[in-house]
Each structure stands twice: as C-alpha cells, then as structure tokens.
Design a protein around this motif. Sequence first.
Motif, short mmCIF file in Angstrom:
data_model
loop_
_atom_site.label_atom_id
_atom_site.label_comp_id
_atom_site.label_asym_id
_atom_site.label_seq_id
_atom_site.Cartn_x
_atom_site.Cartn_y
_atom_site.Cartn_z
N GLY A 41 0.78 -1.23 0.00
CA GLY A 41 0.00 0.00 0.00
C GLY A 41 0.82 1.29 0.00
N LYS A 42 2.11 1.19 -0.32
CA LYS A 42 2.96 2.38 -0.34
C LYS A 42 2.47 3.39 -1.38
N SER A 43 2.29 2.90 -2.61
CA SER A 43 1.85 3.81 -3.67
C SER A 43 0.49 4.38 -3.36
N1 LIG Z 1 -7.29 1.18 -8.21
C1 LIG Z 1 -7.22 0.05 -7.48
N2 LIG Z 1 -8.27 -0.80 -7.43
C2 LIG Z 1 -8.21 -1.93 -6.68
N3 LIG Z 1 -7.14 -2.31 -5.98
C3 LIG Z 1 -6.07 -1.52 -6.00
C4 LIG Z 1 -6.04 -0.30 -6.75
N4 LIG Z 1 -4.83 0.28 -6.57
C5 LIG Z 1 -4.15 -0.54 -5.77
N5 LIG Z 1 -4.87 -1.61 -5.40
C6 LIG Z 1 -4.45 -2.70 -4.52
O1 LIG Z 1 -3.92 -2.13 -3.36
C7 LIG Z 1 -2.81 -2.86 -2.89
C8 LIG Z 1 -1.65 -1.93 -2.65
O2 LIG Z 1 -1.24 -1.40 -3.88
P1 LIG Z 1 -0.04 -0.40 -4.00
O3 LIG Z 1 0.09 -0.01 -5.42
O4 LIG Z 1 -0.23 0.69 -3.01
O5 LIG Z 1 1.17 -1.31 -3.57
P2 LIG Z 1 2.70 -0.90 -3.43
O6 LIG Z 1 3.04 -1.02 -2.00
O7 LIG Z 1 2.95 0.40 -4.07
O8 LIG Z 1 3.41 -2.07 -4.22
P3 LIG Z 1 4.63 -1.99 -5.25
O9 LIG Z 1 5.87 -2.00 -4.44
O10 LIG Z 1 4.48 -3.27 -6.02
O11 LIG Z 1 4.45 -0.78 -6.08
C9 LIG Z 1 -2.54 -3.94 -3.93
O12 LIG Z 1 -3.00 -5.16 -3.42
C10 LIG Z 1 -3.33 -3.51 -5.12
O13 LIG Z 1 -3.82 -4.64 -5.80
#
Ligand SMILES: Nc1ncnc2c1ncn2[C@@H]1O[C@H](COP(=O)(O)OP(=O)(O)OP(=O)(O)O)[C@@H](O)[C@H]1O
Lengths: 327, 274
Positions: A41-43
Amino acid sequence: MASVKLKNIHKEFNGVKILKGIDLDVNDGEFCVFVGPSGCGKSTLLRIISGLDDASSGEIEIADKDVTHADPIDRGIAMVFQSYALYPHLTVRDNIGFGLSLAKRPKNEINERVNTAAKMLQLEALLDRKPKDLSGGQRQRVAIGRAIVRNPEVFLFDEPLSNLDAALRSKMRLELTELHAELNATMIYVTHDQIEAMTMADKIVVLNAGHVEQVGTPMELYHHPKTPFVAGFIGSPKMNLFEGQTAQEHGADIYGIRPEHLTLSTQTGKWQGVIKHIEHLGADVIVHIQVQALGTLVARADGDFAVTTGSEIYATPQQGREHFLSK
Amino acid sequence: MKRQQVIIGIVALVLGVLLFATPFMFIGITAVKSAAEASHLGLSLPSKWLFWENFMAVIKARNYMLLLAYFNSTVITVGAISLLAVSAAMIGYVIQRRPSKWNGFIYALILAGLMIPPAVVPTIWLLKELHLFKTLHGMILIQVAYGLSFSVLLFRSFIASIPRDLDEAAIIDGAKPWQVFFKVILPLLKPITITVVLVQSVTIFNDFTNPLYYLPGKDNVTVQLTLYNFQSQFSSQMNLLFMNILLVTIPPLIMFIFFNKQIVKGMTAGAVKG
Ligand SMILES: Nc1ncnc2c1ncn2[C@@H]1O[C@H](COP(=O)(O)OP(=O)(O)OP(=O)(O)O)[C@@H](O)[C@H]1O
Ligand SMILES: [Mg+2]
C-alpha cells in the motif's frame, strides 16, 4: 516548507481494505522513506497524500492546513512517477515548464525558472529534445526537473529509480540526497528497496499489509527493530530469525541475530554446523550453515575467510547484538 | 529464390494487376472515347482521344450539377468529419479513463450502432420532425451517427495504450480535466485521428445510399448521386458516364495514395513511447 500529518488514514478498493489506519508525522524538511514489500500500500498512501486518490476516511494536513479534500494543485506538492510520465509530444523545456504555463505565468519567468532547474540537474544541453531521444537517467532528471520548477512544499517520489540500472541508481541516490540538502524541502519517497531507504532517509516508515510496522531513523530500525517483520526487512542479508528454545530461554517469541553479528570459527563456538552454501561477494563472504538445533543460519564473514562447502564450522553471536522479539 | 517461387510470384503479380488495374483502365479508356465507340464497352484504345470534350460535357451537364455536387459532398464530408473526430475522441477518452456503472450500457449502445442496420423510414420521419430532412446539416448528423461507433472504438483502444500516469502527471501539474484532454491526450492521438479522418472521409464522400434516402432534391445532390442522375440520361453516352465515374473516383484515390502510410500506421500504432 511544510510538514505532513496523516491521521488515521483508511482506504478500501471495492470493499477490500488496503490501508488500515495510518498515523504519521513527517517533519518540515525531512527526507521520509516509505518501505515495504510489494502490494503493502505504499503507492496508495502516496497517491492519497498527492490527492490523486481520496482516502476512504482519515485526515491529511500539509503545512498545517487540512487538505483532505483539496485538489492536487492546491496541496503544494509535486510528484515524480516511476514511469517518469513525461509528455511525449513536448520538448524537455516544455515538459518542465508545463505546470507553470498552465498557471499562466509570464513567458520570461517560465524561461528563467526552467533554466534554473535545468542547470541544477545538468539538463541545459537537452532542453530542446523530445523525451524519446533521452536516456533513462536523463528522463528521470527531467521528471525531477518538472517537480523542482514548481517550488513545491513537499516532493513525492514513487519508486523513481527502479527503472534504472544498478550503477545509475546509486549515482542518482547520491544526487537526490544532494538535491534534498540543497532545496531543504520535505520529501516523501516510496521504495521497496531497503538499501535506498537506509542510504537516503532521515526517517523510515516500514509499511506492511496496510499498516505502519515501525517508524524511525535508519539506524534505529537497524539496531532496535520492534517487530519480526522489521527485523527481517531491514538489513541485507536478512536477519536470522528463530522461534523455539533459544527464544524461550529469554522469554521472547522470536530470537534474531544479524549475519554480520555472528563470529565464525573452525575450532569452537556456541553453535556447531555444516556449511551448505557459500556466496563470495569479494569484500565479504556469505556463509549458509546448517545447524542441527536451529535450522539454516546465515553468517557474513571477511572476504578472505577460508571456508569450503561441507566442512564443519562454529558460529557465535556477538554480545549485545542479539534481538528478542515478540510476535 | 527457387525458380518455381519466381514463377509463382510473377503469376500472382500479373493476376493482381489484371484484377485491380483492368477496371481502372476500362474506366479511363471509355471516358475518353466518343459515344459511338464507348457503346461497344471494349478495352480497345479510342481512335480519337476526347478527354477535354467529354470532361467539359460532364461538367456542364444539367447546369453544372457536378460542381454543385462536389460542393455539397465537401461540405458534408468536412462537417461530418470534424464533428465525428472530435466527439469520438472525447467519448473514447471518457469511457476508457472513467469507468462507471454506465459503461456496460454505453458499450451495448456502441455495439448496437455497429451491428443493427439503420431503419430508413423511421429515420426519415425523425428527420422531418426535427426539420432536418433534405438539409445538409441533417445529412451531416446522419453521417456522424453512422460513423460514430466505429470511430469511438478506434479511439478508445488507442487511448488505452496511453499510460494513465500522463493524465496524473498533468493533474499534479495543475491541469483541469479539459486541459488534460486537450493539452496532453489529444496531441498524442494524431496517428489514430489521421486514420479515422481518412477512412471516414472516403466513406462519407463516396456514400451513395444515405444521400439517396435522406437528401433527395436537385439542389442537394452529392457526387455519387450525380452518377445515378446521369445514368438515365447517359444510357446512350457511356463515355460521359465513365468520365463522371473517373472524376468522382479521383479525390478519394488521391487521399489513399498520399496517406497510405499514415492509415496503416494509425491502425497498428499502439503504445506511446517516452
Ligand atoms: N485502483 C485500485 N483498485 C483496486 N485495488 C487496488 C487499486 N490500486 C491498488 N490496489 C491494490 O492495493 C494494494 C496496494 O497497492 P499499492 O500499489 O499501493 O502497492 P505498493 O506497496 O505500491 O506495491 P509496489 O511496491 O508493487 O508498487 C494492492 O493489493 C493492489 O492490488
Ligand atoms: Mg507502488
């Protein structure tokens, strides 16, 4: 400059809880890094701070103003994307100046500010090129230039270096750190690479499955991890973590010792084992040892430490370097 | 290459030329013959080349009807294409970028527009009620309606290949939604826009049946309809009929020859690099 405050941020997508109550203070001028495994969930959190996404509940303050429902442009932020997201049809100059021209700044002011940013990032020679004629590192710099030129109070970076090769990445790490010192701006930086986090951060926020595991300086997290997750995530190679007898002797659930905090000897030591696998890194050697009572133990030794696979070895944890963690 | 392959290649080429070029040659040759010679409908060369005479005869026929038809067709084509390209790009952008619960319904409408044949009589009735029957702008709207589904699908799939990060970067830079579209997305749609403009303008310019149904009347004649009008008059003057065909075929042909590459590029172009 500005501080960023997050209060009890929740986010769900279609009923799936992604962020589960994030509380966080990022101080004025701080370089704050969000780390965590992919999908934690960082992004999502960064996008909520930027205003590209709305939180399901919770509050966001930037520079002591409540911006929970403000548009991105009214938050005083700039963002650098992993994919750079340069406008392909515009020259480098117009890419950097895009935001200013939208804000209807006078032409000569735009020019001046673009030139200043370009100078800071050594982009002067490239100003009239299109993005497709740039290398990956140059594109990254243009993306950073586009952020700098608007003089934001808070910079947001989403894995800006992950598309670069290793050499360029370490160079850019240094440049970003210098840039931070020069601009003295608040920066929030997302990465899943703990080396980036350790080398650049004033403050690291370790995220796991939608909640904050621990917040602290790189050295605090290294020396005093509060949870097994942080202990395993920070540091490379990863800390050895064992459940069972050793931990119970000290009244903990999990016992941890970092590979670099094990002393190896061929004669005597606390644990006796057999060498299963050896990785030579040059300066260091990483030794994987099969210990009867524990399982696999990873140790780091000097590069010229002479060992061979299959031979017997003793490992001893250094005093005061052991970690006793509860689940 | 083996001998056999060479022979097969040559045979294929000759066949291709015969199939595609013969009709053109036939049109061209008949168009410059005298009426008597043309009535034989052969591929023999004319004994006398009457290009200019036939050309002027066709132009002047029925009080310069062909020129009026060129004007009308151009107005319809330009009007319809402008409306079509802009609205298809905007619709494609919205349904690609902002999924909503309406999307299924919108897709159903688009597919219906592609598959269900238009009903002529109710359409005429509707046009009459709107006072658009027998008017050029009514015809323009008809052409937009008929071309919209296909164009929206083309734009939509092209926009899907433009990374969403670009929209978001623009939003961070302070762009309003309409600025995101007009300043960032629209310039990137150039290849597909060229394709849509060319393909649709040839279709609309060459359209025969729709003007026939919806645009009756001497003043509203379009280029393809001049053939229809002339055919009865020129049944004994095949040379003039073919000269007319030649003049009507030329503008789309020129378009295709010049923009051939762009059409293919727009059809196949996908991701925007950079
Ligand atoms: N628009 C969306 N609709 C549904 N689920 C989402 C959406 N955006 C993100 N997610 C879900 O939220 C969770 C966190 O996503 P996020 O992109 O924040 O991860 P992250 O920590 O940035 O990972 P990474 O290091 O791979 O970029 C994931 O399980 C993703 O599938
Ligand atoms: Mg991410």
